[in-house]
Design a protein around this motif. Structure first.
Motif, short mmCIF file in Angstrom:
data_model
loop_
_atom_site.label_atom_id
_atom_site.label_comp_id
_atom_site.label_asym_id
_atom_site.label_seq_id
_atom_site.Cartn_x
_atom_site.Cartn_y
_atom_site.Cartn_z
N ILE A 185 1.67 -1.76 18.67
CA ILE A 185 2.03 -2.86 19.79
C ILE A 185 0.95 -3.47 20.35
O ILE A 185 1.43 -4.95 20.40
CB ILE A 185 3.37 -2.48 20.41
N LEU A 186 0.15 -3.24 21.64
CA LEU A 186 -0.40 -3.74 22.24
C LEU A 186 -1.51 -5.07 21.37
O LEU A 186 -1.67 -5.94 21.38
CB LEU A 186 -1.70 -2.99 22.80
N MET A 187 -1.57 -4.17 20.50
CA MET A 187 -2.72 -5.20 18.73
C MET A 187 -2.15 -6.43 18.67
O MET A 187 -3.11 -7.28 18.91
CB MET A 187 -2.87 -3.94 17.65
N THR A 188 -1.30 -6.48 18.42
CA THR A 188 0.21 -7.34 18.17
C THR A 188 0.14 -8.59 19.41
O THR A 188 0.69 -9.70 19.08
CB THR A 188 1.79 -7.13 17.75
N GLY A 189 -0.48 -8.16 20.75
CA GLY A 189 -0.22 -9.03 21.60
C GLY A 189 1.35 -9.26 21.95
O GLY A 189 1.36 -9.81 22.97
N ILE A 340 1.90 -1.49 9.19
CA ILE A 340 1.09 -0.15 8.96
C ILE A 340 1.42 0.15 7.56
O ILE A 340 2.19 0.71 7.62
CB ILE A 340 0.93 0.81 10.13
N THR A 341 0.90 0.74 6.73
CA THR A 341 0.72 1.15 5.41
C THR A 341 -0.92 2.51 5.23
O THR A 341 -2.20 1.37 5.67
CB THR A 341 1.34 0.73 5.23
N SER A 342 -0.24 3.50 4.24
CA SER A 342 -1.55 3.34 4.02
C SER A 342 -2.14 3.60 2.62
O SER A 342 -2.67 3.66 1.42
CB SER A 342 -1.64 5.65 4.40
N ASP A 343 -0.79 2.46 2.23
CA ASP A 343 -0.81 1.86 0.32
C ASP A 343 -1.40 0.53 0.41
O ASP A 343 -0.90 -0.14 0.38
CB ASP A 343 0.48 1.89 0.05
N PHE A 344 -2.33 0.72 0.51
CA PHE A 344 -3.22 -0.68 1.31
C PHE A 344 -3.80 -0.98 -0.61
O PHE A 344 -4.22 -2.35 -0.60
CB PHE A 344 -3.95 -0.42 1.84
N ASN A 345 -3.72 -0.11 -1.99
CA ASN A 345 -3.45 -0.91 -2.79
C ASN A 345 -2.44 -0.60 -3.89
O ASN A 345 -1.66 -2.10 -4.13
CB ASN A 345 -4.56 0.56 -3.65
N THR A 346 -1.66 0.18 -4.27
CA THR A 346 -0.74 0.04 -4.58
C THR A 346 0.71 -0.55 -3.41
O THR A 346 1.71 -1.24 -4.25
CB THR A 346 0.17 1.10 -4.84
N GLY A 347 0.28 -0.77 -2.49
CA GLY A 347 1.49 -0.66 -1.93
C GLY A 347 1.28 -2.71 -1.46
O GLY A 347 2.10 -3.69 -1.79
N LEU A 348 0.54 -2.80 -0.74
CA LEU A 348 0.07 -4.11 -0.39
C LEU A 348 -0.34 -5.10 -1.00
O LEU A 348 -0.07 -6.36 -0.27
CB LEU A 348 -1.62 -3.77 1.18
N LYS A 358 -5.98 -7.57 9.09
CA LYS A 358 -6.02 -6.47 8.60
C LYS A 358 -6.86 -5.71 9.12
O LYS A 358 -8.56 -6.45 9.17
CB LYS A 358 -6.48 -6.81 6.72
N ILE A 359 -6.35 -4.88 9.94
CA ILE A 359 -7.35 -3.37 10.80
C ILE A 359 -7.30 -2.83 9.73
O ILE A 359 -6.42 -1.82 9.60
CB ILE A 359 -6.52 -3.62 12.11
N LYS A 360 -8.01 -1.66 10.22
CA LYS A 360 -7.77 0.19 10.04
C LYS A 360 -8.34 0.74 10.45
O LYS A 360 -8.56 0.64 12.04
CB LYS A 360 -9.85 -0.03 9.36
N VAL A 361 -7.41 1.27 10.49
CA VAL A 361 -6.50 2.37 11.00
C VAL A 361 -6.29 3.32 11.19
O VAL A 361 -6.21 3.56 9.81
CB VAL A 361 -5.76 1.86 12.34
N PHE A 362 -6.44 4.76 12.02
CA PHE A 362 -5.82 6.21 11.55
C PHE A 362 -4.57 6.53 11.77
O PHE A 362 -4.05 6.47 12.96
CB PHE A 362 -6.79 7.42 11.54
N ASN A 363 -3.67 6.63 11.04
CA ASN A 363 -2.17 7.72 11.06
C ASN A 363 -2.45 9.44 10.93
O ASN A 363 -2.50 9.59 9.57
CB ASN A 363 -1.27 7.46 10.03
N GLY A 364 -2.99 10.31 11.90
CA GLY A 364 -2.86 11.04 11.68
C GLY A 364 -4.07 11.30 11.10
O GLY A 364 -5.61 10.42 11.20
#
Length: 392
Positions: A185-189, A340-348, A358-364
């Motif tokens: 949320i803070l990253m969005t401004g 936010i998604t981990s499906d940045f190939n088949t999804g995005l 486009k920012i690289k983050v980790f969810n777990g």
């Protein structure tokens, strides 16, 4: 007056700049970003404030000893010389968490065991009594970090991870971590001057974190305890003063914060969690299907959502994400959309929209992409031309 001393706030990968901004805003000194951590200086009162107010910190550590290791035996020998009674009573309880990135040690559990032996033997030799291990509610929790040949011993002032805010009683499958939610949320401004929508709200974590930001509510005001409350130098009056001063800064924000989900069970869970956080006056949660509903509000709008992905997704991924893109184009004009998604190939790749960030983050342990789409009523070219005409 309390003297300033070094502290370290742990955070998730990629959120170091966000945490550093939070610390500076709170009044920390000598703020320096690391990897998954930010170092800073402050006094005891600031340590209390950091635990209460920081949204993107996982825990706050207070380093007490640093030494160089040449071999395994050095760990026990150095720890045996520390004056542990400054932090722990001989009949008290302790827990040890270790993290290791070293050629000397390869097993963090072994480091914890040897550290425990050194501390216990110290008390046994000097007082003929020994503290006990309590991994759930220790009097003092120590953190042992070995990087190459440098060992740092810290007091963990937080105890349980600071993502455990205390408001979430109901969850769905793989709920988003509260610290991750606040960081996104803070990253969005987002600062409360915009409307906020989560169209796939699940158990409501993003909504609650957004409302706490909008109303300047301390992130961990609902927590039942912090580890520092069991320390020998705990100052209850000072803690109450800090606690009350943060409460006085709470404001009433009038912008809309709205969550939708098509599953009745998710809506109920989100509403329960919103109620636990005492934020019913600021958040609305309704049963709606994102794919068929128009954006319910106009003006400056931030849309942020955590669509199903990974193990949570039981539908056709390309079709699902293509429908997300189509819905945003048709129903969410003039909004800033983040997901936010981990499906940045088949999804995005199937969203069909151009990302502006486009920012690289980790969810777990899942590597994810946090992406932004700037939605316009019409084409991007037309929007750019309209902005130029207004400027002229």
């Amino acid at each position: 007056m309390n003297e300033n001393y070094d502290m370290l706030a742990k955070c998730l990968y990629g959120f170091e700049p966000v945490l550093a901004r939070e610390l500076r805003h709170l009044g920390a000194q000598n703020v320096k970003e690391g990897v998954r951590n930010v170092k800073f200086k402050g006094d005891k009162g600031f340590m209390y404030k950091a635990n209460l107010a920081l949204r993107t910190a996982i825990r706050i550590l207070v380093p007490i000893e640093t030494f160089i290791l040449r071999n395994e035996d050095d760990l026990y020998n150095y720890l045996s010389k520390v004056s542990w009674e400054k932090y722990l009573n001989e009949t008290g309880t302790l827990a040890i968490h270790s993290s290791v990135n070293s050629q000397i040690f390869s097993n963090s559990h072994y480091v914890s065991l040897r550290s425990k032996d050194a501390i216990v033997d110290y008390f046994r030799r000097k007082y003929h009594k020994r503290p006990s291990i309590d991994i759930r509610h220790p009097d003092v929790q120590f953190d042992i970090h070995i990087q190459n040949n440098t060992c740092t011993v810290s007091l963990d002032s937080s105890g349980e991870s600071l993502h455990k805010r205390g408001y979430r009683s109901d969850t769905n499958i793989a709920p988003i971590n509260e610290v991750l939610a606040a960081g996104l949320i803070l990253m969005t401004g987002y600062d409360g001057s915009q409307h906020f929508i989560d169209p796939m709200c699940g158990s409501g974590t993003l909504l609650i974190e957004a409302a706490m930001i909008a109303n300047n509510i301390p992130a961990n005001i609902n927590r039942q305890e912090f580890a520092f409350e069991k320390w020998q130098d705990y100052d209850e009056d000072l803690f109450s003063l800090i606690h009350d001063s943060l409460l006085k800064r709470i404001r009433n924000n009038e912008k809309k914060i709205m969550g939708f989900d098509k599953a009745p069970s998710a809506v109920r869970k989100a509403q329960n969690n919103v109620s636990n956080a005492s934020l019913e006056d600021f958040i609305s949660v309704d049963r709606k299907n994102f794919f068929v509903e128009d954006c319910p509000v106009e003006g400056n709008v931030i849309v942020l959502f955590n669509p199903p992905y990974g193990e949570r997704l039981t539908v056709n991924v390309p079709v699902f994400y293509r429908e997300i893109g189509d819905t945003l184009k048709q129903h969410y004009p003039d909004t800033n959309v983040w997901l936010i998604t981990s499906d940045f190939n088949t999804g995005l790749k199937n969203v069909g929209l151009r990302t502006s960030r486009k920012i690289k983050v980790f969810n777990g342990k899942l590597e994810c992409r946090f992406v932004k789409y700037e939605m316009y009523a019409g084409s991007r070219k037309a929007k750019k031309q309209d902005d130029q005409n207004k400027a002229n």
